[in-house]
Design a protein around this motif. Structure first.
Motif, PDB file in Angstrom:
ATOM      1  N   LYS A 294      43.112  43.498  16.282  1.00  0.00           N
ATOM      2  CA  LYS A 294      43.677  42.319  15.623  1.00  0.00           C
ATOM      3  C   LYS A 294      45.180  42.267  15.811  1.00  0.00           C
ATOM      4  O   LYS A 294      45.818  43.265  16.148  1.00  0.00           O
ATOM      5  CB  LYS A 294      43.331  42.336  14.131  1.00  0.00           C
ATOM      6  N   GLU A 295      45.744  41.093  15.576  1.00  0.00           N
ATOM      7  CA  GLU A 295      47.178  40.935  15.689  1.00  0.00           C
ATOM      8  C   GLU A 295      47.873  41.532  14.458  1.00  0.00           C
ATOM      9  O   GLU A 295      47.284  41.680  13.392  1.00  0.00           O
ATOM     10  CB  GLU A 295      47.528  39.450  15.814  1.00  0.00           C
ATOM     11  N   ARG A 296      49.157  41.843  14.657  1.00  0.00           N
ATOM     12  CA  ARG A 296      49.933  42.353  13.549  1.00  0.00           C
ATOM     13  C   ARG A 296      50.103  41.255  12.506  1.00  0.00           C
ATOM     14  O   ARG A 296      50.410  40.116  12.833  1.00  0.00           O
ATOM     15  CB  ARG A 296      51.283  42.848  14.053  1.00  0.00           C
ATOM     16  N   GLU A 297      49.927  41.625  11.241  1.00  0.00           N
ATOM     17  CA  GLU A 297      49.899  40.666  10.139  1.00  0.00           C
ATOM     18  C   GLU A 297      50.981  40.982   9.130  1.00  0.00           C
ATOM     19  O   GLU A 297      51.169  42.141   8.736  1.00  0.00           O
ATOM     20  CB  GLU A 297      48.521  40.721   9.452  1.00  0.00           C
ATOM     21  N   PHE A 298      51.673  39.956   8.669  1.00  0.00           N
ATOM     22  CA  PHE A 298      52.686  40.125   7.635  1.00  0.00           C
ATOM     23  C   PHE A 298      52.020  40.426   6.305  1.00  0.00           C
ATOM     24  O   PHE A 298      51.072  39.745   5.908  1.00  0.00           O
ATOM     25  CB  PHE A 298      53.527  38.851   7.522  1.00  0.00           C
ATOM     26  N   VAL A 299      52.552  41.431   5.607  1.00  0.00           N
ATOM     27  CA  VAL A 299      52.003  41.816   4.315  1.00  0.00           C
ATOM     28  C   VAL A 299      52.939  41.401   3.184  1.00  0.00           C
ATOM     29  O   VAL A 299      52.543  40.692   2.255  1.00  0.00           O
ATOM     30  CB  VAL A 299      51.753  43.336   4.271  1.00  0.00           C
ATOM     31  N   ALA A 300      54.176  41.860   3.240  1.00  0.00           N
ATOM     32  CA  ALA A 300      55.149  41.565   2.186  1.00  0.00           C
ATOM     33  C   ALA A 300      56.530  41.962   2.668  1.00  0.00           C
ATOM     34  O   ALA A 300      56.665  42.752   3.605  1.00  0.00           O
ATOM     35  CB  ALA A 300      54.805  42.313   0.902  1.00  0.00           C
TER      36      ALA A 300
ATOM     37  N   ASP B 204      41.236  45.885   4.307  1.00  0.00           N
ATOM     38  CA  ASP B 204      42.638  46.305   4.280  1.00  0.00           C
ATOM     39  C   ASP B 204      42.905  47.496   5.195  1.00  0.00           C
ATOM     40  O   ASP B 204      44.059  47.911   5.357  1.00  0.00           O
ATOM     41  CB  ASP B 204      43.049  46.682   2.858  1.00  0.00           C
ATOM     42  N   THR B 205      41.855  48.052   5.775  1.00  0.00           N
ATOM     43  CA  THR B 205      42.018  49.176   6.687  1.00  0.00           C
ATOM     44  C   THR B 205      42.856  48.761   7.891  1.00  0.00           C
ATOM     45  O   THR B 205      42.548  47.783   8.571  1.00  0.00           O
ATOM     46  CB  THR B 205      40.642  49.675   7.161  1.00  0.00           C
ATOM     47  N   ALA B 206      43.947  49.508   8.126  1.00  0.00           N
ATOM     48  CA  ALA B 206      44.876  49.170   9.204  1.00  0.00           C
ATOM     49  C   ALA B 206      45.970  50.226   9.273  1.00  0.00           C
ATOM     50  O   ALA B 206      46.089  51.073   8.386  1.00  0.00           O
ATOM     51  CB  ALA B 206      45.502  47.795   8.966  1.00  0.00           C
ATOM     52  N   ASP B 207      46.745  50.149  10.332  1.00  0.00           N
ATOM     53  CA  ASP B 207      48.014  50.870  10.380  1.00  0.00           C
ATOM     54  C   ASP B 207      49.061  49.983   9.728  1.00  0.00           C
ATOM     55  O   ASP B 207      49.184  48.800  10.078  1.00  0.00           O
ATOM     56  CB  ASP B 207      48.406  51.187  11.819  1.00  0.00           C
ATOM     57  N   TYR B 208      49.798  50.530   8.796  1.00  0.00           N
ATOM     58  CA  TYR B 208      50.817  49.786   8.074  1.00  0.00           C
ATOM     59  C   TYR B 208      52.197  50.215   8.582  1.00  0.00           C
ATOM     60  O   TYR B 208      52.489  51.422   8.655  1.00  0.00           O
ATOM     61  CB  TYR B 208      50.695  50.040   6.573  1.00  0.00           C
ATOM     62  N   TYR B 209      53.024  49.221   8.895  1.00  0.00           N
ATOM     63  CA  TYR B 209      54.339  49.472   9.456  1.00  0.00           C
ATOM     64  C   TYR B 209      55.428  48.897   8.559  1.00  0.00           C
ATOM     65  O   TYR B 209      55.315  47.766   8.075  1.00  0.00           O
ATOM     66  CB  TYR B 209      54.464  48.827  10.838  1.00  0.00           C
ATOM     67  N   CYS B 210      56.477  49.666   8.378  1.00  0.00           N
ATOM     68  CA  CYS B 210      57.684  49.174   7.723  1.00  0.00           C
ATOM     69  C   CYS B 210      58.624  48.642   8.800  1.00  0.00           C
ATOM     70  O   CYS B 210      58.715  49.221   9.888  1.00  0.00           O
ATOM     71  CB  CYS B 210      58.336  50.310   6.955  1.00  0.00           C
ATOM     72  N   ALA B 211      59.296  47.560   8.495  1.00  0.00           N
ATOM     73  CA  ALA B 211      60.220  46.949   9.446  1.00  0.00           C
ATOM     74  C   ALA B 211      61.470  46.486   8.715  1.00  0.00           C
ATOM     75  O   ALA B 211      61.425  46.202   7.510  1.00  0.00           O
ATOM     76  CB  ALA B 211      59.554  45.765  10.143  1.00  0.00           C
TER      77      ALA B 211
ATOM     78  N   GLN C 217      57.206  54.351  12.268  1.00  0.00           N
ATOM     79  CA  GLN C 217      56.152  54.860  13.143  1.00  0.00           C
ATOM     80  C   GLN C 217      54.760  54.432  12.682  1.00  0.00           C
ATOM     81  O   GLN C 217      53.798  54.562  13.422  1.00  0.00           O
ATOM     82  CB  GLN C 217      56.215  56.392  13.219  1.00  0.00           C
ATOM     83  N   GLY C 218      54.656  53.937  11.477  1.00  0.00           N
ATOM     84  CA  GLY C 218      53.375  53.480  10.947  1.00  0.00           C
ATOM     85  C   GLY C 218      52.665  54.560  10.155  1.00  0.00           C
ATOM     86  O   GLY C 218      52.844  55.763  10.386  1.00  0.00           O
TER      87      GLY C 218
ATOM     88  N   LEU D  15      63.565  44.513   4.063  1.00  0.00           N
ATOM     89  CA  LEU D  15      62.520  45.451   4.478  1.00  0.00           C
ATOM     90  C   LEU D  15      61.166  44.765   4.324  1.00  0.00           C
ATOM     91  O   LEU D  15      60.874  44.180   3.281  1.00  0.00           O
ATOM     92  CB  LEU D  15      62.548  46.720   3.641  1.00  0.00           C
ATOM     93  N   GLY D  16      60.378  44.859   5.366  1.00  0.00           N
ATOM     94  CA  GLY D  16      59.067  44.215   5.340  1.00  0.00           C
ATOM     95  C   GLY D  16      57.954  45.191   5.672  1.00  0.00           C
ATOM     96  O   GLY D  16      58.190  46.246   6.267  1.00  0.00           O
ATOM     97  N   TRP D  17      56.761  44.825   5.261  1.00  0.00           N
ATOM     98  CA  TRP D  17      55.560  45.580   5.624  1.00  0.00           C
ATOM     99  C   TRP D  17      54.647  44.674   6.437  1.00  0.00           C
ATOM    100  O   TRP D  17      54.394  43.519   6.080  1.00  0.00           O
ATOM    101  CB  TRP D  17      54.810  46.043   4.381  1.00  0.00           C
ATOM    102  N   PHE D  18      54.164  45.217   7.533  1.00  0.00           N
ATOM    103  CA  PHE D  18      53.169  44.565   8.370  1.00  0.00           C
ATOM    104  C   PHE D  18      51.991  45.517   8.518  1.00  0.00           C
ATOM    105  O   PHE D  18      52.123  46.721   8.314  1.00  0.00           O
ATOM    106  CB  PHE D  18      53.738  44.247   9.751  1.00  0.00           C
ATOM    107  N   ARG D  19      50.858  44.970   8.906  1.00  0.00           N
ATOM    108  CA  ARG D  19      49.713  45.833   9.174  1.00  0.00           C
ATOM    109  C   ARG D  19      48.991  45.334  10.421  1.00  0.00           C
ATOM    110  O   ARG D  19      49.061  44.149  10.768  1.00  0.00           O
ATOM    111  CB  ARG D  19      48.754  45.864   7.989  1.00  0.00           C
ATOM    112  N   GLN D  20      48.321  46.270  11.076  1.00  0.00           N
ATOM    113  CA  GLN D  20      47.577  45.926  12.275  1.00  0.00           C
ATOM    114  C   GLN D  20      46.279  46.710  12.295  1.00  0.00           C
ATOM    115  O   GLN D  20      46.291  47.951  12.319  1.00  0.00           O
ATOM    116  CB  GLN D  20      48.394  46.208  13.538  1.00  0.00           C
TER     117      GLN D  20
END
Length: 124
Positions: free
Chosen positions: A43-49, A90-97, A116-117, A34-39
């Motif tokens: 800006k492009e989608r960025e890997f978080v953890a 850090d403001t962004a939409d955060y997505y689980c993947a 869904q973010g 399971l990963g977290w990304f943010r956008q």
């Protein structure tokens, strides 16, 4: 098929904390990462953890290392992202993947399922 449901986003002032949750269901999830990304806007989608549900191995993106902590409750197939020391950047939409496999990837294209973010807004 894997379903992912995120929760925990919101608005906070700089220096504050938020905890995001990602509940996964639908497959043999012990074989998943399971990963977290943010956008952020424009800006492009960025890997978080990311974290392996089996074993708990973790990996962090450079911009959040030291401030964010990813963890999981393997019994509930849920991953958490504890975010401390939040900054306006850090403001962004955060997505689980989710991706099936035994290695962690920082590339969004490697993940097959997305939530869904949830929006995180940090004010100065």
């Amino acid at each position: 098929q894997v379903q992912l449901v995120e929760s925990g986003g919101g608005s906070v002032q700089a220096g504050g904390s938020l905890r995001l949750s990602c509940a996964a269901s639908g497959d043999t999830l012990s074989a998943y990462v399971l990963g977290w990304f943010r956008q952020a806007p424009g800006k492009e989608r960025e890997f978080v953890a990311a974290i392996m549900l089996s074993g708990g191995k973790t990996h962090y993106g450079d911009s959040t290392k030291g401030r964010y902590t990813i963890s999981r409750d393997a019994a509930r197939n849920t991953a958490f992202l504890q975010m401390n020391g939040l900054e306006p950047e850090d403001t962004a939409d955060y997505y689980c993947a989710a991706r099936r496999g035994v290695t962690i990837s920082t590339m969004s294209a490697a993940y097959d399922y997305w939530g869904q973010g949830t929006q995180v807004t940090v004010s100065s």
